[in-house]
Design a protein around this motif. Structure first.
Motif, short mmCIF file in Angstrom:
data_model
loop_
_atom_site.label_atom_id
_atom_site.label_comp_id
_atom_site.label_asym_id
_atom_site.label_seq_id
_atom_site.Cartn_x
_atom_site.Cartn_y
_atom_site.Cartn_z
N ILE A 276 0.85 -1.19 0.00
CA ILE A 276 0.00 0.00 0.00
C ILE A 276 0.89 1.24 0.00
CG2 ILE A 276 -0.19 0.21 2.52
CD1 ILE A 276 -3.17 0.94 2.08
N ARG A 277 0.44 2.26 -0.68
CA ARG A 277 1.11 3.56 -0.63
C ARG A 277 0.84 4.21 0.72
NH1 ARG A 277 4.26 6.34 -4.90
NH2 ARG A 277 3.74 5.29 -6.84
N THR A 278 1.80 5.01 1.18
CA THR A 278 1.61 5.82 2.39
C THR A 278 2.10 7.23 2.11
OG1 THR A 278 3.80 5.41 3.36
CG2 THR A 278 2.08 3.75 3.79
N PRO A 279 1.73 8.19 2.94
CA PRO A 279 2.24 9.55 2.74
C PRO A 279 3.77 9.61 2.80
CG PRO A 279 0.36 9.58 4.22
CD PRO A 279 0.71 8.15 4.01
N GLU A 280 4.39 8.68 3.54
CA GLU A 280 5.84 8.68 3.69
C GLU A 280 6.55 7.80 2.67
OE1 GLU A 280 3.76 7.73 6.25
OE2 GLU A 280 3.61 9.79 7.03
N GLY A 281 5.82 6.91 2.00
CA GLY A 281 6.45 5.97 1.06
C GLY A 281 5.51 4.84 0.72
N ARG A 282 5.80 3.63 1.22
CA ARG A 282 4.91 2.49 1.00
C ARG A 282 5.24 1.41 2.01
NH1 ARG A 282 7.18 -1.27 -2.99
NH2 ARG A 282 5.08 -1.67 -3.75
N ASN A 283 4.26 0.55 2.25
CA ASN A 283 4.43 -0.61 3.12
C ASN A 283 4.27 -1.87 2.28
OD1 ASN A 283 4.46 1.30 5.15
ND2 ASN A 283 2.41 0.84 5.90
N THR A 284 5.12 -2.87 2.52
CA THR A 284 5.04 -4.12 1.78
C THR A 284 5.33 -5.29 2.70
OG1 THR A 284 7.38 -4.20 1.13
CG2 THR A 284 5.90 -2.94 -0.30
N ILE A 285 5.05 -6.49 2.18
CA ILE A 285 5.42 -7.73 2.86
C ILE A 285 6.22 -8.57 1.89
CG2 ILE A 285 4.58 -9.88 3.87
CD1 ILE A 285 2.17 -8.44 4.91
#
Length: 257
Positions: free
Chosen positions: A211-220
């Motif tokens: 998912i995109r985030t305001p700071e970058g992105r989160n992944t697994i």
């Protein structure tokens, strides 16, 4: 079928859209960007052997009401429905995904949208786990389309049609290609079934969550969570299933209970 105003309002609340619904290119891009920041890309139902439905009502219940994510055949079908309800002309298209494909040319296994706004055609896509345009891309060949630190360009291939490219380290690399032959909803059923069930499908191997985030992105990656921000990358691996579920909820908004 989906149709009423309350469902549209629920959708807009789900993605956090608070703008003006005026049919403009800006609104189209804002909707796409909101979607990518709130609805995760994920294949967890596939890994749990839960059959996917591409019926808009089923996808609506999963993504909007249960606040889950999905992959391209789910997410772009639902986003296409929303855009049509808001008055945008939308054409569903098939794409070949070139990025990280070891056996080229790739098969057609990706769903994308061509959307018309303000007299021009745009590429829209909310169904990719990796980095892709977060705002709509105008269908014009050969112009650099910068989005923050990212830069994209559409090229034309005599056989594969439009080719979406990204600039990395001074070089242009293919992400995916697509032609403009319109597709019906039922045309995606076979490709989605292959993605769900084929032994050599990437979707049946490991968790794919992003998912995109305001700071970058989160992944697994496997069971390792990777949190990308301007400060760098923070990684951690949950030690048990309860910690795993809690991390999914905190970092992706996914509730598996």
């Amino acid at each position: 079928m989906l149709s009423n105003n309350s469902q549209i309002q629920n959708y807009l609340e789900r993605i956090g859209f608070k703008g003006t619904l005026d049919g403009s290119v800006k609104t189209l891009s804002d909707l796409q960007e909101c979607h990518l920041h709130t609805v995760p890309y994920e294949n967890l139902d596939i890994l749990d052997h839960i059959p996917l439905s591409l019926d808009p009502q089923d996808v609506y219940q999963k993504v909007i009401m249960r606040r889950r994510g999905g992959y391209c055949f789910e997410l772009n079908a639902l986003f296409g429905w929303l855009l049509r309800e808001l008055g945008y002309p939308v054409t569903d298209l098939f794409a070949r995904f070139w990025r990280d494909e070891p056996n080229t040319p790739p098969k057609r296994r990706h769903h994308v949208l061509k959307v018309e706004a303000e007299g021009a055609a745009y590429l829209c896509d909310v169904g990719v786990g990796g980095i892709l345009p977060r705002r709509s891309i105008i269908l014009i060949e050969g112009i650099d389309q910068r989005q923050g630190e990212e830069c994209y360009r559409l090229e034309r291939d005599p056989y594969y049609g439009w080719v979406l490219c990204e600039q990395k380290n001074g070089e242009w690399n293919k992400i995916y290609s697509f032609t403009e032959e319109p597709q019906l909803p039922k045309d995606f059923i076979f490709a989605s079934f292959w993605c769900e069930n084929a032994p050599d499908s990437i979707f049946t191997q490991n968790p794919m969550v992003a998912i995109r985030t305001p700071e970058g992105r989160n992944t697994i990656a496997g069971r390792e969570f990777r949190i990308f921000s301007s400060a760098g990358v923070r990684t951690f691996t949950p030690q048990n299933q309860d910690e795993y579920k809690a991390a999914l909820l905190e970092n992706f908004g996914i509730n598996l209970d």
